[in-house]
Design a protein around this motif. Structure first.
Motif, PDB file in Angstrom:
ATOM      1  N   ASP A 150      89.658 135.531  93.001  1.00  0.00           N
ATOM      2  CA  ASP A 150      89.045 134.605  91.467  1.00  0.00           C
ATOM      3  C   ASP A 150      89.125 133.714  92.006  1.00  0.00           C
ATOM      4  OD1 ASP A 150      90.532 137.083  89.831  1.00  0.00           O
ATOM      5  OD2 ASP A 150      92.357 135.727  89.850  1.00  0.00           O
ATOM      6  N   ALA A 151      89.389 132.935  93.258  1.00  0.00           N
ATOM      7  CA  ALA A 151      89.013 131.783  93.694  1.00  0.00           C
ATOM      8  C   ALA A 151      86.980 131.644  94.168  1.00  0.00           C
ATOM      9  CB  ALA A 151      89.664 131.368  94.590  1.00  0.00           C
ATOM     10  N   LEU A 152      87.023 132.976  94.325  1.00  0.00           N
ATOM     11  CA  LEU A 152      85.993 133.011  95.224  1.00  0.00           C
ATOM     12  C   LEU A 152      84.682 133.191  94.169  1.00  0.00           C
ATOM     13  CD1 LEU A 152      86.434 134.969  98.541  1.00  0.00           C
ATOM     14  CD2 LEU A 152      86.088 132.679  98.348  1.00  0.00           C
ATOM     15  N   VAL A 153      84.939 133.874  93.244  1.00  0.00           N
ATOM     16  CA  VAL A 153      83.987 134.458  91.783  1.00  0.00           C
ATOM     17  C   VAL A 153      83.875 132.980  91.230  1.00  0.00           C
ATOM     18  CG1 VAL A 153      85.336 135.473  90.489  1.00  0.00           C
ATOM     19  CG2 VAL A 153      83.492 136.504  90.440  1.00  0.00           C
ATOM     20  N   GLU A 154      84.915 132.247  90.482  1.00  0.00           N
ATOM     21  CA  GLU A 154      85.206 131.148  89.385  1.00  0.00           C
ATOM     22  C   GLU A 154      83.766 129.971  90.351  1.00  0.00           C
ATOM     23  OE1 GLU A 154      86.656 129.798  87.593  1.00  0.00           O
ATOM     24  OE2 GLU A 154      86.431 127.866  87.442  1.00  0.00           O
ATOM     25  N   LEU A 165      86.755 141.659  85.621  1.00  0.00           N
ATOM     26  CA  LEU A 165      85.950 142.032  86.351  1.00  0.00           C
ATOM     27  C   LEU A 165      85.557 143.406  86.396  1.00  0.00           C
ATOM     28  CD1 LEU A 165      83.950 139.527  89.351  1.00  0.00           C
ATOM     29  CD2 LEU A 165      82.588 140.593  87.123  1.00  0.00           C
ATOM     30  N   GLY A 166      86.923 143.842  86.766  1.00  0.00           N
ATOM     31  CA  GLY A 166      87.331 144.943  87.396  1.00  0.00           C
ATOM     32  C   GLY A 166      86.876 146.336  85.570  1.00  0.00           C
ATOM     33  N   ASN A 349      73.378 148.985  88.592  1.00  0.00           N
ATOM     34  CA  ASN A 349      74.891 147.863  88.169  1.00  0.00           C
ATOM     35  C   ASN A 349      75.467 148.888  89.283  1.00  0.00           C
ATOM     36  OD1 ASN A 349      73.758 146.195  86.944  1.00  0.00           O
ATOM     37  ND2 ASN A 349      74.247 147.287  85.377  1.00  0.00           N
ATOM     38  N   LEU A 350      74.965 150.102  89.396  1.00  0.00           N
ATOM     39  CA  LEU A 350      76.348 151.180  90.401  1.00  0.00           C
ATOM     40  C   LEU A 350      76.120 150.712  92.268  1.00  0.00           C
ATOM     41  CD1 LEU A 350      75.598 154.212  89.654  1.00  0.00           C
ATOM     42  CD2 LEU A 350      76.921 153.417  88.713  1.00  0.00           C
ATOM     43  N   HIS A 351      75.262 149.663  92.641  1.00  0.00           N
ATOM     44  CA  HIS A 351      75.759 149.018  93.752  1.00  0.00           C
ATOM     45  C   HIS A 351      75.541 148.543  93.607  1.00  0.00           C
ATOM     46  CE1 HIS A 351      71.890 151.486  96.149  1.00  0.00           C
ATOM     47  NE2 HIS A 351      71.173 151.501  94.654  1.00  0.00           N
ATOM     48  N   ILE A 352      75.974 147.237  92.669  1.00  0.00           N
ATOM     49  CA  ILE A 352      76.860 146.141  92.187  1.00  0.00           C
ATOM     50  C   ILE A 352      78.137 146.461  92.078  1.00  0.00           C
ATOM     51  CG2 ILE A 352      77.441 144.176  90.767  1.00  0.00           C
ATOM     52  CD1 ILE A 352      74.414 144.014  92.378  1.00  0.00           C
ATOM     53  N   CYS A 353      78.483 147.637  91.098  1.00  0.00           N
ATOM     54  CA  CYS A 353      79.997 148.262  92.028  1.00  0.00           C
ATOM     55  C   CYS A 353      80.503 148.386  92.139  1.00  0.00           C
ATOM     56  CB  CYS A 353      79.825 149.371  90.475  1.00  0.00           C
ATOM     57  SG  CYS A 353      80.312 149.309  88.626  1.00  0.00           S
ATOM     58  N   GLY A 473      82.155 138.098  72.868  1.00  0.00           N
ATOM     59  CA  GLY A 473      81.924 137.820  74.163  1.00  0.00           C
ATOM     60  C   GLY A 473      81.560 138.860  75.260  1.00  0.00           C
ATOM     61  N   LEU A 474      81.238 138.577  76.348  1.00  0.00           N
ATOM     62  CA  LEU A 474      80.774 139.811  77.259  1.00  0.00           C
ATOM     63  C   LEU A 474      81.511 141.157  77.549  1.00  0.00           C
ATOM     64  CD1 LEU A 474      79.750 140.520  79.928  1.00  0.00           C
ATOM     65  CD2 LEU A 474      81.853 140.276  81.450  1.00  0.00           C
ATOM     66  N   SER A 475      80.203 141.986  76.956  1.00  0.00           N
ATOM     67  CA  SER A 475      80.634 143.447  77.048  1.00  0.00           C
ATOM     68  C   SER A 475      79.521 144.511  77.663  1.00  0.00           C
ATOM     69  CB  SER A 475      79.947 143.827  75.323  1.00  0.00           C
ATOM     70  OG  SER A 475      80.402 144.811  75.257  1.00  0.00           O
ATOM     71  N   PRO A 476      80.085 145.400  77.950  1.00  0.00           N
ATOM     72  CA  PRO A 476      78.786 146.531  78.535  1.00  0.00           C
ATOM     73  C   PRO A 476      78.421 147.050  77.389  1.00  0.00           C
ATOM     74  CG  PRO A 476      81.608 147.208  78.887  1.00  0.00           C
ATOM     75  CD  PRO A 476      81.241 145.430  78.703  1.00  0.00           C
ATOM     76  N   GLU A 477      78.607 146.853  76.458  1.00  0.00           N
ATOM     77  CA  GLU A 477      78.579 148.119  75.296  1.00  0.00           C
ATOM     78  C   GLU A 477      77.166 147.981  75.333  1.00  0.00           C
ATOM     79  OE1 GLU A 477      79.733 150.719  74.691  1.00  0.00           O
ATOM     80  OE2 GLU A 477      81.681 150.568  76.385  1.00  0.00           O
ATOM     81  N   PRO A 478      76.258 146.853  74.704  1.00  0.00           N
ATOM     82  CA  PRO A 478      75.255 146.905  74.460  1.00  0.00           C
ATOM     83  C   PRO A 478      74.022 147.071  75.654  1.00  0.00           C
ATOM     84  CG  PRO A 478      76.152 144.135  73.898  1.00  0.00           C
ATOM     85  CD  PRO A 478      77.141 145.352  74.878  1.00  0.00           C
ATOM     86  N   PHE A 479      74.445 146.949  76.635  1.00  0.00           N
ATOM     87  CA  PHE A 479      73.972 147.129  77.980  1.00  0.00           C
ATOM     88  C   PHE A 479      73.577 149.312  78.387  1.00  0.00           C
ATOM     89  CE2 PHE A 479      73.220 149.021  82.249  1.00  0.00           C
ATOM     90  CZ  PHE A 479      72.122 148.069  82.248  1.00  0.00           C
TER      91      PHE A 479
END
Ligand code: CO
Length: 493
Positions: A150-154, A165-166, A349-353, A473-479
């Motif tokens: 959390d501290a890093l992603v901030e 994110l998970g 995005n799978l590379h990122i996951c 807010g952030l959502s994966p659905e439109p993508f």
């Protein structure tokens, strides 16, 4: 002088030092003669240190404390919020530890280059372990609620957490791996026959494309560099670079659209945010959304190629026998591969996951540097169905970890998600959006983005900005909808 005014004056001087550093950095990566490298590194180090010392100074602490009570308007509150956050985060790290981190990452980056060239993870492993220990110590000092990650992603995505994110990336991984299976039932588009595309013609084509989308050449410039990048040197000066490969005219075009998207953001920030430190992006993810928007949502659409195809043929007569549809299909092929930066929209995005999951395990201490290559191969097989034959095409491919940049990778995926969310809002709000794209009328889109996103710089946190632009807010659905629709069509599902 009021407290806010004093803070603004102090911030302005700091920003001026950073602007000088940005100009020196731009020159270092574009036109600097080789023999100037050593002196330039010293000058850059000095400027960055000056700006850093001001950020963490007692004076800054005092100014922030005094200004906090005075800040009333949106911009002033953001000014205090952004500087307080950076000040607090960096002040939590003792100078000796920070120095150790700078030195360890410099060594690690150097060794990483060699290890990658030799495709030998064992060379890099002790350095990665050292960097990881320091990163975990830094996360502990900064503080967190649930996960040290959390501290890093901030740092990159203010307000984001590991748990959120998970969820988002977990959905993305499940849906995309399933969709990849579906695509196997379809018909892959035929690639265009290989050819040679003169670099000069590519440069002219890229200039055309930047002009179409409304990049202001009187407030920026386009130069060559090894890796394309965008850099804001100051108000009225946001520069882009690009690279060219003779065998492929599309990678430079998409590079130009990508960096152009970043640059439009910088050029579109409201003038009243100049020298406040608020003229950057709301987050790395939001910044990346602007590049992905122009690169993928627009640049890889069929209407874009209805407009761009005659220009493509004019610059590259060898492609005269192709149709807009041929080119559209060519630039939308999906193929699981080892390398993140070469990945298509579906597999990217799978590379990122994968990187996100491994990073969290490393930072939380559930995975060690020793176990990394095996874990990497296992996850690649599971998510993408391909297993890299060596470390160079596997765990050693990215520079980020050698630089201690844990928490950065998710920004790329978030950029793709926000871009799809913004595109679907733009479709609702700009009448005849795709007909305009097909006619080469891109300025209404730039104006819409400018009004909704660019103008605000860092005034809003990413989640709030996303809500203001899209209503949610952030959502994966439109993508996911976008990918299913477009690639379903390309693959004739
Ligand atoms: Co980018």
């Amino acid at each position: 002088m009021g407290a806010l005014e004093a803070l603004r004056a102090y911030v302005r001087e700091t920003e001026e030092i950073s602007a000088a550093a940005a100009l020196a950095a731009w020159d270092q990566r574009t036109g600097m003669p080789e023999k100037g490298a050593e002196a330039r590194a010293k000058v850059l180090g000095r400027l960055e240190r000056l700006a850093f010392e001001r950020l963490v100074s007692d004076r800054m602490a005092e100014l922030l404390r005094a200004a906090e009570g005075e800040a009333e308007g949106e911009i002033d509150r953001a000014l205090v919020r952004v500087w307080k956050r950076n000040h607090t985060r960096h002040r939590a790290i003792p100078p000796e530890l920070y120095q150790k981190f700078v030195e360890a990452t410099a060594r690690a980056e150097h060794v990483w280059e060699k290890a990658k060239a030799a495709s030998d993870f064992s060379l890099f492993r002790p350095h990665l372990a050292e960097v990881l220990d320091l990163v975990r110590e830094i996360a502990r000092l900064i503080g967190y609620r649930e996960s040290p990650y959390d501290a890093l992603v901030e740092e990159y995505e203010p307000g984001m957490t590991t748990a959120r994110l998970g969820e988002v990336l977990g959905t993305l991984r499940r849906e995309l791996t399933a969709f990849l299976q579906e695509l196997r039932q379809g018909t892959p588009p035929a690639p265009l026959p290989p050819g040679r595309y003169p670099v000069d013609a590519q440069k002219r084509f890229c200039r055309d494309a930047l002009t179409w989308i409304g990049y202001d050449f009187s407030a920026g410039r386009l130069d060559d560099s090894v890796h394309p990048f965008t850099i804001g040197v100051g108000p009225g000066d946001v520069r882009v670079t690009n690279r060219y490969r003779e065998e492929d005219p599309f990678s430079s075009l998409f590079g130009a659209l990508h960096e152009g998207g970043h640059a439009l953001y910088g050029q579109g920030v409201a003038p009243e945010l100049a020298w406040t430190g608020l003229s950057g992006g709301a987050s790395f993810g939001i910044h990346e959304s602007q590049s992905r928007f122009w690169e993928n949502q627009i640049g890889r659409s069929l209407p874009f190629w209805r407009h761009a195809h005659p220009h493509l043929v004019r610059h590259f007569p060898a492609l005269a026998r192709t149709s807009p549809e041929d080119v559209w299909r060519h630039v939308n092929r999906v193929e699981p591969s080892f390398i993140r930066v070469e990945a298509d929209e579906v597999t990217y995005n799978l590379h990122i996951c994968l990187r996100f999951e491994l990073e969290v395990e490393l930072v939380e201490g559930r995975l060690s540097a020793d176990g990394l290559p095996e874990r990497w191969k296992g996850a690649m097989g599971e998510y993408l169905g391909v297993v890299p034959p060596d470390d160079a095409r596997g765990v050693l491919q990215d520079v980020h970890w050698s630089g201690g940049m844990f928490g950065y990778f998710p920004s790329y995926a978030l950029g793709n998600l926000y871009a799809a969310q913004f595109a679907s809002a733009a479709e609702r709000e700009i009448p005849g959006l795709w007909a305009r794209v097909a006619r080469g009328e891109f300025l209404p889109i730039r104006e819409w983005l400018r009004e909704r996103v660019h103008r605000h710089g860092q005034v809003y946190l990413p989640e709030e900005l996303c809500r203001r632009v899209t209503g949610e807010g952030l959502s994966p659905e439109p993508f996911l909808r976008y990918v299913r629709r477009k690639y379903g069509e390309v693959y004739g599902l």
